[in-house]
Design a protein around this motif. Sequence first.
Motif: not given
Length: 346
Positions: A9-14, A17-25, A36-43
């Motif tokens: 199962k893919i986790t939010s932590l993975q 890490e791939l998006a380069g943001v925090s798990q809370s994001a 949440v910002s549009a840039k973060t949402r897109e990533k």
Amino acid sequence: MDSRLMGDKITSLQVAELAGVSQSAVSRVFTPGASVSAKTREKVRKAANELGYRPNVLARAMVSGKSRIIGLVVAYLENQFYPEAIEKLSNLLQEHGYHVLIFMATKTSGNVDEVLEEILDYQVDGIVMASVAMTSNISSRCQQAGIPIVLFNRSQDMDGITSVTTDNYAGGRRVAEFLVAGGHRKISYIAGWEGASTQRDREAGFRAALQEAHQQVYSRAIGDFHTESARAAARDLFDRPADDRPDAVFVANDHMALAVMDVLRFELGLSVPGDVSVVGFDDVPPAAWPAYDLTTLRQRSNLMVEETVNALLNYINDPDATVPRKIAIDGPLIVRGSAKLPEGYE
């Protein structure tokens, strides 16, 4: 090897890490209404799609205590008014981050207790009861569980419950006034299910306006809000000599009115509106079809749905500050070709 192929199962932590943001994001991106910002949402969305990640809504509900699910109890979908209204209700709730689970019940309160038990198992955040009678026991159970209820297209003489309806009494009056103005003197009525507030209020307003015009209901039959019962009611009222037939009939909803028109024209050979005027209530899509061209009192379903959702969300967001209300929305008479026009009517 791709973890999805291995069944991991893919986790939010993975995803983080791939998006380069925090798990809370990541959590905020998948939480309806979170900032949440549009840039973060897109990533985050891009990373989630690449990994095949989907958030566990049920697990989140267990943590937050909010399922983001609204239970909708409906008695029957045979009436064309309800599928359209339910679609609007579901779409609007989704815009607010909620989803709808539909539960079928009988139109009386007979099995609603059983349905309620099932609904509570889903830990819904609120309940909308459409065309369904409820008992004081149901109300108290939901209040104890902290789950708000809003009645849609039904009202009950019960404290503590918000209801959203058309102004059925005013609508019934409007129909009677229109038929009287059209010169009719033998005006009949085909009732719906007599346990429904909609039926009760439409008939009460209709009778009140007739009485003010020094008339009364010429004859009455019960269609019970069902096609076959409405057909039988039409035969009962109209399969008789011309001097004993009504010259107009108000049918308590369009679903029945369409069936009544079929009986009048194709079984009994009567002209609508030449021999008899027919008026319905709801303004469902088939009412405007050329085959029916039904004059009817419109239920403004968009406004009814908006008021229902607003009331429900107010309860959910601030239950202590919310006061139960009985909301009645005025509806216009939509004049088409199934009823004679009053002289000078435009």
